[in-house]
Design a protein around this motif. Structure first.
Motif, PDB file in Angstrom:
ATOM      1  N   THR A  55      94.294  96.196 105.352  1.00  0.00           N
ATOM      2  CA  THR A  55      95.138  97.214 104.763  1.00  0.00           C
ATOM      3  C   THR A  55      96.448  96.605 103.788  1.00  0.00           C
ATOM      4  OG1 THR A  55      93.966  98.879 106.167  1.00  0.00           O
ATOM      5  CG2 THR A  55      96.246  99.140 104.367  1.00  0.00           C
ATOM      6  N   ALA A  56      96.958  95.888 104.339  1.00  0.00           N
ATOM      7  CA  ALA A  56      98.001  94.750 104.198  1.00  0.00           C
ATOM      8  C   ALA A  56      98.345  94.074 102.829  1.00  0.00           C
ATOM      9  CB  ALA A  56      98.593  93.690 105.181  1.00  0.00           C
ATOM     10  N   LEU A  57      96.399  93.708 102.696  1.00  0.00           N
ATOM     11  CA  LEU A  57      96.881  92.532 100.886  1.00  0.00           C
ATOM     12  C   LEU A  57      96.266  93.428 100.022  1.00  0.00           C
ATOM     13  CD1 LEU A  57      95.283  89.230 103.348  1.00  0.00           C
ATOM     14  CD2 LEU A  57      97.431  89.684 101.984  1.00  0.00           C
ATOM     15  N   LEU A  58      95.185  94.513 100.302  1.00  0.00           N
ATOM     16  CA  LEU A  58      94.087  95.129  99.045  1.00  0.00           C
ATOM     17  C   LEU A  58      94.773  95.343  98.177  1.00  0.00           C
ATOM     18  CD1 LEU A  58      91.819  97.122 101.475  1.00  0.00           C
ATOM     19  CD2 LEU A  58      90.934  95.194  99.988  1.00  0.00           C
ATOM     20  N   PRO A  59      95.984  95.709  98.184  1.00  0.00           N
ATOM     21  CA  PRO A  59      96.642  96.202  96.930  1.00  0.00           C
ATOM     22  C   PRO A  59      97.159  95.073  96.471  1.00  0.00           C
ATOM     23  CG  PRO A  59      97.567  98.062  99.071  1.00  0.00           C
ATOM     24  CD  PRO A  59      96.563  96.720  99.510  1.00  0.00           C
ATOM     25  N   HIS A  60      97.425  94.577  96.890  1.00  0.00           N
ATOM     26  CA  HIS A  60      97.818  92.909  96.076  1.00  0.00           C
ATOM     27  C   HIS A  60      96.786  91.728  95.768  1.00  0.00           C
ATOM     28  CE1 HIS A  60     101.665  94.165  96.987  1.00  0.00           C
ATOM     29  NE2 HIS A  60     101.089  94.371  98.705  1.00  0.00           N
ATOM     30  N   LEU A  61      95.315  92.605  96.254  1.00  0.00           N
ATOM     31  CA  LEU A  61      94.079  92.070  95.849  1.00  0.00           C
ATOM     32  C   LEU A  61      94.349  90.651  94.742  1.00  0.00           C
ATOM     33  CD1 LEU A  61      91.413  90.257  96.755  1.00  0.00           C
ATOM     34  CD2 LEU A  61      90.159  92.599  96.719  1.00  0.00           C
ATOM     35  N   PRO A  62      94.241  91.684  93.305  1.00  0.00           N
ATOM     36  CA  PRO A  62      94.248  90.956  91.886  1.00  0.00           C
ATOM     37  C   PRO A  62      95.524  89.275  92.002  1.00  0.00           C
ATOM     38  CG  PRO A  62      94.420  93.276  91.444  1.00  0.00           C
ATOM     39  CD  PRO A  62      94.923  92.531  93.115  1.00  0.00           C
ATOM     40  N   GLU A  63      96.932  90.091  92.179  1.00  0.00           N
ATOM     41  CA  GLU A  63      97.454  89.302  92.286  1.00  0.00           C
ATOM     42  C   GLU A  63      97.385  88.168  92.665  1.00  0.00           C
ATOM     43  OE1 GLU A  63     102.163  88.877  93.564  1.00  0.00           O
ATOM     44  OE2 GLU A  63     100.887  90.857  94.104  1.00  0.00           O
ATOM     45  N   LEU A  64      96.354  88.268  94.309  1.00  0.00           N
ATOM     46  CA  LEU A  64      95.994  86.930  95.031  1.00  0.00           C
ATOM     47  C   LEU A  64      94.904  86.312  94.366  1.00  0.00           C
ATOM     48  CD1 LEU A  64      96.010  88.614  98.979  1.00  0.00           C
ATOM     49  CD2 LEU A  64      97.636  86.422  97.916  1.00  0.00           C
ATOM     50  N   GLU A  65      94.132  87.010  93.626  1.00  0.00           N
ATOM     51  CA  GLU A  65      93.011  85.578  92.828  1.00  0.00           C
ATOM     52  C   GLU A  65      93.502  85.427  92.002  1.00  0.00           C
ATOM     53  OE1 GLU A  65      89.309  88.571  93.374  1.00  0.00           O
ATOM     54  OE2 GLU A  65      90.755  89.266  92.089  1.00  0.00           O
ATOM     55  N   ALA A  66      95.201  85.845  91.074  1.00  0.00           N
ATOM     56  CA  ALA A  66      95.798  84.782  90.175  1.00  0.00           C
ATOM     57  C   ALA A  66      96.903  83.541  90.242  1.00  0.00           C
ATOM     58  CB  ALA A  66      96.195  85.243  89.171  1.00  0.00           C
ATOM     59  N   LEU A  67      96.733  83.842  92.052  1.00  0.00           N
ATOM     60  CA  LEU A  67      97.865  82.955  92.168  1.00  0.00           C
ATOM     61  C   LEU A  67      97.235  81.969  93.180  1.00  0.00           C
ATOM     62  CD1 LEU A  67     100.451  84.969  93.831  1.00  0.00           C
ATOM     63  CD2 LEU A  67     100.727  83.744  92.042  1.00  0.00           C
ATOM     64  N   VAL A  68      95.883  81.959  93.947  1.00  0.00           N
ATOM     65  CA  VAL A  68      95.475  80.221  94.476  1.00  0.00           C
ATOM     66  C   VAL A  68      95.240  79.440  93.541  1.00  0.00           C
ATOM     67  CG1 VAL A  68      92.942  80.492  95.749  1.00  0.00           C
ATOM     68  CG2 VAL A  68      93.819  82.530  95.729  1.00  0.00           C
ATOM     69  N   PRO A  69      95.897  78.431  94.123  1.00  0.00           N
ATOM     70  CA  PRO A  69      95.885  77.127  93.744  1.00  0.00           C
ATOM     71  C   PRO A  69      94.781  76.385  93.555  1.00  0.00           C
ATOM     72  CG  PRO A  69      97.360  77.195  95.896  1.00  0.00           C
ATOM     73  CD  PRO A  69      97.023  78.807  95.906  1.00  0.00           C
ATOM     74  N   PRO A  70      94.269  75.755  92.843  1.00  0.00           N
ATOM     75  CA  PRO A  70      93.202  74.466  93.098  1.00  0.00           C
ATOM     76  C   PRO A  70      93.311  73.741  94.128  1.00  0.00           C
ATOM     77  CG  PRO A  70      94.349  74.149  91.243  1.00  0.00           C
ATOM     78  CD  PRO A  70      95.562  74.547  91.953  1.00  0.00           C
ATOM     79  N   PRO A  71      92.127  73.434  95.060  1.00  0.00           N
ATOM     80  CA  PRO A  71      92.445  72.492  96.143  1.00  0.00           C
ATOM     81  C   PRO A  71      92.643  71.359  95.503  1.00  0.00           C
ATOM     82  CG  PRO A  71      89.715  73.352  95.662  1.00  0.00           C
ATOM     83  CD  PRO A  71      90.794  74.113  94.757  1.00  0.00           C
ATOM     84  N   ARG A  72      93.698  70.777  96.446  1.00  0.00           N
ATOM     85  CA  ARG A  72      94.253  69.149  96.544  1.00  0.00           C
ATOM     86  C   ARG A  72      93.514  68.117  97.185  1.00  0.00           C
ATOM     87  NH1 ARG A  72      99.310  68.832  94.895  1.00  0.00           N
ATOM     88  NH2 ARG A  72     100.924  71.260  94.829  1.00  0.00           N
ATOM     89  N   CYS A  73      92.673  68.796  98.075  1.00  0.00           N
ATOM     90  CA  CYS A  73      91.258  67.120  98.773  1.00  0.00           C
ATOM     91  C   CYS A  73      90.307  68.243  98.902  1.00  0.00           C
ATOM     92  CB  CYS A  73      92.397  67.280  99.891  1.00  0.00           C
ATOM     93  SG  CYS A  73      91.955  67.629 100.915  1.00  0.00           S
ATOM     94  N   PRO A  74      89.327  66.860  98.907  1.00  0.00           N
ATOM     95  CA  PRO A  74      87.933  67.836  99.100  1.00  0.00           C
ATOM     96  C   PRO A  74      87.742  68.605 100.380  1.00  0.00           C
ATOM     97  CG  PRO A  74      87.945  65.399  98.571  1.00  0.00           C
ATOM     98  CD  PRO A  74      88.866  65.974  99.109  1.00  0.00           C
TER      99      PRO A  74
END
Length: 283
Positions: A55-74
């Motif tokens: 519940t705490a995260l669902l309203p921010h789901l589109p924003e989170l998807e846009a903020l996830v950084p590319p992985p730095r290591c395998p």
């Protein structure tokens, strides 16, 4: 439709990775839309019980998807990736809570599927080349000359700068998603992993006859190498120590029942043809 344009240096800098942060966010999306993620219904039923974290995260789901950084290591850890997550600090804490309640209990199983996909892609790269790797990532993707085109790619086109690109399989993603590069970290193309349909299956345990022949621990380990997996993964799944798993795998390998190959710092084990035949007969 969009495209990514590659230079020679970019093809030489192709990498593979697993992102627990992306899996956490993609899992949240799956739990919010069960109708489109029927394969995950066995997991979704348990995920719905951790209501406060979701519940705490669902309203921010589109924003989170846009903020996830590319992985730095395998093989990054969730803490490393959260440290690079943009946005309010409280958001990272909420993601960590969701990870701990909804994803982490199932991570060994999820990671095993992702690592099996990586093993397949790296083998394909070595045997057939980069064209075949791109051709089989997703039906929407097309490789032509120096460009990868398809749905989910930048509409204006992305020209790589020689730093290459990372490919990351996802158990919860049904389409290709591009995570833009940040600073010295190259962009990452997330694609649906292979064999996700087996993720929540309860695999048949080897029969008593095989357990009497090999010992219950070795028979159980052999059964879990139907798809490529690591010593660490098997230790998580079985509760055995990594040392004990290594000793049992050495015996199985000497008997010709499993094979091994190295990818970066990890060694992957898989049942040989003889091992697969033995498992099939025992089932």
């Amino acid at each position: 439709m969009g495209e990514i344009r590659f230079g020679v240096d970019d093809l030489a800098q192709l990498r593979f990775a697993v992102s627990p942060l992306w899996e956490s966010v993609a899992a949240l999306r799956a739990s919010a839309d069960p109708g489109r993620h029927a394969l995950h219904l066995p997991w979704i039923k348990t995920a719905l019980t951790v209501g406060r974290e979701r519940t705490a995260l669902l309203p921010h789901l589109p924003e989170l998807e846009a903020l996830v950084p590319p992985p730095r290591c395998p093989l990054a850890e969730i803490g490393e990736e959260l440290a690079a997550l943009a946005g309010p600090p409280g958001r990272a804490e909420a993601v960590l809570a969701w990870w701990g309640a909804g994803v982490r209990p199932h991570w060994p199983r999820i990671r095993a599927v992702l690592e099996a996909d990586l093993a397949h892609r790296t083998r394909q790269l070595a045997e057939d080349g980069i064209r075949e790797v791109f051709a089989h990532l997703h039906p929407s993707l097309r490789w032509s000359e120096d460009r990868l085109g398809g749905a989910g790619l930048p509409a204006g086109g992305l020209v790589l700068d020689g730093g290459g690109i990372t490919l990351a399989p996802s158990a919860f993603t049904t389409r290709c998603v591009l995570l833009p590069g940040r600073e010295a970290v190259p962009p990452c193309l997330v694609y649906p992993a292979r064999a996700v349909g087996t993720l929540w299956e309860r695999s048949a345990e080897p029969g008593d006859g095989l357990a009497r022949l090999l010992g219950r621990s070795r028979a159980g380990l052999l059964g879990r190498t139907r798809t490529p997996t690591t010593t660490t993964g098997l230790a998580h799944q079985t509760g055995l120590s990594a040392g004990a798993v290594s000793q049992h795998l050495a015996v199985l390998r000497d008997a010709g029942l499993v094979t091994s190959h190295r990818y970066r710092r990890e060694v992957y084990y898989r049942a040989s043809e003889l091992g697969q035949a033995l498992l099939g007969r025992a089932s």
